[in-house]
Motif scaffolding. Structure first.
Motif, PDB file in Angstrom:
ATOM      1  N   UNK A 274       0.627  -0.965   0.019  1.00 33.51           N
ATOM      2  CA  UNK A 274      -0.198   0.251   0.213  1.00 33.51           C
ATOM      3  C   UNK A 274       1.061   1.379   0.006  1.00 33.51           C
ATOM      4  N   UNK A 275       0.655   2.266  -0.626  1.00 32.69           N
ATOM      5  CA  UNK A 275       1.107   3.862  -0.937  1.00 32.69           C
ATOM      6  C   UNK A 275       0.481   4.462  -0.290  1.00 32.69           C
ATOM      7  N   UNK A 276       1.576   5.167   0.813  1.00 35.80           N
ATOM      8  CA  UNK A 276       0.965   6.286   1.376  1.00 35.80           C
ATOM      9  C   UNK A 276       1.903   7.618   0.799  1.00 35.80           C
ATOM     10  N   UNK A 277       1.414   8.726   1.136  1.00 41.49           N
ATOM     11  CA  UNK A 277       2.179   9.685   1.224  1.00 41.49           C
ATOM     12  C   UNK A 277       2.434  10.879   2.490  1.00 41.49           C
ATOM     13  N   UNK A 278       3.218  11.477   3.356  1.00 39.68           N
ATOM     14  CA  UNK A 278       3.770  11.501   4.877  1.00 39.68           C
ATOM     15  C   UNK A 278       4.524  12.833   4.680  1.00 39.68           C
ATOM     16  N   UNK A 279       4.574  13.538   5.610  1.00 38.51           N
ATOM     17  CA  UNK A 279       5.422  14.874   6.167  1.00 38.51           C
ATOM     18  C   UNK A 279       6.401  14.961   6.553  1.00 38.51           C
ATOM     19  N   UNK A 280       7.863  13.995   5.966  1.00 41.93           N
ATOM     20  CA  UNK A 280       8.792  13.987   6.662  1.00 41.93           C
ATOM     21  C   UNK A 280       9.213  15.581   8.492  1.00 41.93           C
ATOM     22  N   UNK A 281       8.776  15.474   9.124  1.00 40.50           N
ATOM     23  CA  UNK A 281       9.823  16.335  10.076  1.00 40.50           C
ATOM     24  C   UNK A 281      11.167  17.352   9.236  1.00 40.50           C
ATOM     25  N   UNK A 282      11.971  16.141  10.055  1.00 41.56           N
ATOM     26  CA  UNK A 282      13.943  16.781   9.925  1.00 41.56           C
ATOM     27  C   UNK A 282      13.304  16.980   7.929  1.00 41.56           C
ATOM     28  N   UNK A 283      13.479  16.225   7.605  1.00 39.80           N
ATOM     29  CA  UNK A 283      13.724  16.037   5.930  1.00 39.80           C
ATOM     30  C   UNK A 283      14.884  15.917   6.319  1.00 39.80           C
ATOM     31  N   UNK A 284      15.656  15.161   4.333  1.00 40.70           N
ATOM     32  CA  UNK A 284      17.029  14.829   4.391  1.00 40.70           C
ATOM     33  C   UNK A 284      17.933  15.870   4.720  1.00 40.70           C
ATOM     34  N   UNK A 285      19.252  14.842   4.898  1.00 37.43           N
ATOM     35  CA  UNK A 285      20.360  15.455   4.965  1.00 37.43           C
ATOM     36  C   UNK A 285      20.609  16.083   3.071  1.00 37.43           C
ATOM     37  N   UNK A 286      20.817  17.809   3.178  1.00 39.55           N
ATOM     38  CA  UNK A 286      21.199  18.032   2.106  1.00 39.55           C
ATOM     39  C   UNK A 286      22.723  18.899   2.058  1.00 39.55           C
TER      40      UNK A 286
ATOM     41  N   UNK B 205       5.900   6.372   1.264  1.00 39.98           N
ATOM     42  CA  UNK B 205       5.661   5.117   1.581  1.00 39.98           C
ATOM     43  C   UNK B 205       4.961   3.971   1.505  1.00 39.98           C
ATOM     44  N   UNK B 206       6.204   2.639   1.869  1.00 42.24           N
ATOM     45  CA  UNK B 206       5.416   1.714   0.637  1.00 42.24           C
ATOM     46  C   UNK B 206       5.177   1.132   1.711  1.00 42.24           C
ATOM     47  N   UNK B 207       3.977   0.538   2.377  1.00 41.95           N
ATOM     48  CA  UNK B 207       4.054  -0.666   3.406  1.00 41.95           C
ATOM     49  C   UNK B 207       3.875  -2.027   2.816  1.00 41.95           C
ATOM     50  N   UNK B 208       4.390  -2.812   3.699  1.00 40.38           N
ATOM     51  CA  UNK B 208       3.968  -3.430   3.037  1.00 40.38           C
ATOM     52  C   UNK B 208       3.583  -5.227   3.511  1.00 40.38           C
ATOM     53  N   UNK B 209       2.606  -5.414   2.234  1.00 40.45           N
ATOM     54  CA  UNK B 209       1.443  -7.401   3.241  1.00 40.45           C
ATOM     55  C   UNK B 209       2.172  -8.000   4.180  1.00 40.45           C
ATOM     56  N   UNK B 210       1.570  -8.753   5.277  1.00 41.38           N
ATOM     57  CA  UNK B 210       2.302  -9.430   5.981  1.00 41.38           C
ATOM     58  C   UNK B 210       3.328 -10.688   5.281  1.00 41.38           C
ATOM     59  N   UNK B 211       3.745 -11.334   5.644  1.00 43.84           N
ATOM     60  CA  UNK B 211       4.522 -12.037   4.563  1.00 43.84           C
ATOM     61  C   UNK B 211       6.182 -12.567   4.684  1.00 43.84           C
ATOM     62  N   UNK B 212       6.284 -12.987   4.938  1.00 45.53           N
ATOM     63  CA  UNK B 212       8.245 -13.284   4.727  1.00 45.53           C
ATOM     64  C   UNK B 212       8.426 -12.970   3.325  1.00 45.53           C
ATOM     65  N   UNK B 213       8.368 -13.407   2.854  1.00 44.89           N
ATOM     66  CA  UNK B 213       8.713 -13.666   1.258  1.00 44.89           C
ATOM     67  C   UNK B 213       8.660 -12.291   0.275  1.00 44.89           C
TER      68      UNK B 213
END
Length: 204
Positions: free
Chosen positions: A152-164, A183-191
């Motif tokens: 599942x794909x989500x959007x979010x605000x990264x508070x600190x942000x990346x190093x630049x 963000x990418x949320x993986x479904x349950x499953x080891x594989x």
């Protein structure tokens, strides 16, 4: 500083690159100097003075990355760590040492993931684009976007942000500040988790 027209700057940089004659500009430094002169001369007067300065700044960043990536160019002695480095605007060894010193300040609580991130950080060649672990509490406004494949794909605000950027005076990496991330949320499953991990490891 007046408004910077970044689209115009990138267009000028790309146009300058297309004019390179590989028979003449046959190494990174010659290519860099050629593009730099085109920007500074700018006979058509398309770019303002501030835009020229910003274009040179961006060009320096690109040049530094390429020098380290291809291990090509004139080296200098870093005034901080005393090692021979290739970058002009920062020292690649200082960046790596800074990241190493912070290894104990974060963990994903998964040793495989931690090892992968540490490996990527010890091979970093620029102050931006650094692979790192983002704690969940550093994310805000997480919003579902769509579903694709096994995730599942989500959007979010990264508070600190990346190093630049590397701060030579403070000898530390500076962060960009709040920025939107995917963000990418993986479904349950080891594989599925294993496939994701293997994919990231190959790409890095």
């Amino acid at each position: 500083m007046a408004n910077i027209r970044y689209e115009l700057i990138f267009s000028t940089l790309n146009k300058s690159k297309s004019l390179i004659d590989l028979n003449i500009h046959n190494n990174l430094e010659k290519k860099y100097e050629y593009i730099k002169q085109i920007i500074l001369n700018n006979e058509e007067e398309i770019l303002t003075k501030d835009e020229k300065l910003e274009a040179i700044k961006l060009l320096n960043n690109i040049f530094d990355k390429d020098k380290i990536l291809y291990n090509e160019g004139t080296k200098r002695i870093c005034e901080n760590c005393q090692k021979e480095c290739l970058a002009i605007t920062y020292c690649e060894y200082c960046i790596r040492n800074y990241l190493k010193e912070n290894f104990s300040n974060w963990t994903s609580e998964n040793e495989d993931i931690d090892d992968l991130i540490r490996k990527c950080q010890t091979e970093s060649y620029a102050p931006n684009g650094i692979i790192e672990w983002i704690p969940y509490n550093n994310l805000r406004n997480i919003t579902y976007l769509t579903k694709g494949g096994y995730s599942e794909i989500y959007t979010a605000d990264w508070i600190d942000g990346e190093y630049f950027q590397w701060n030579n005076q403070e000898r530390k990496l500076k962060r960009f500040g709040k920025q939107q991330v995917i963000l990418k949320r993986l479904e349950n499953g080891e594989s599925n988790n294993r496939n994701w991990f293997d994919e990231v490891r190959i790409l890095t």
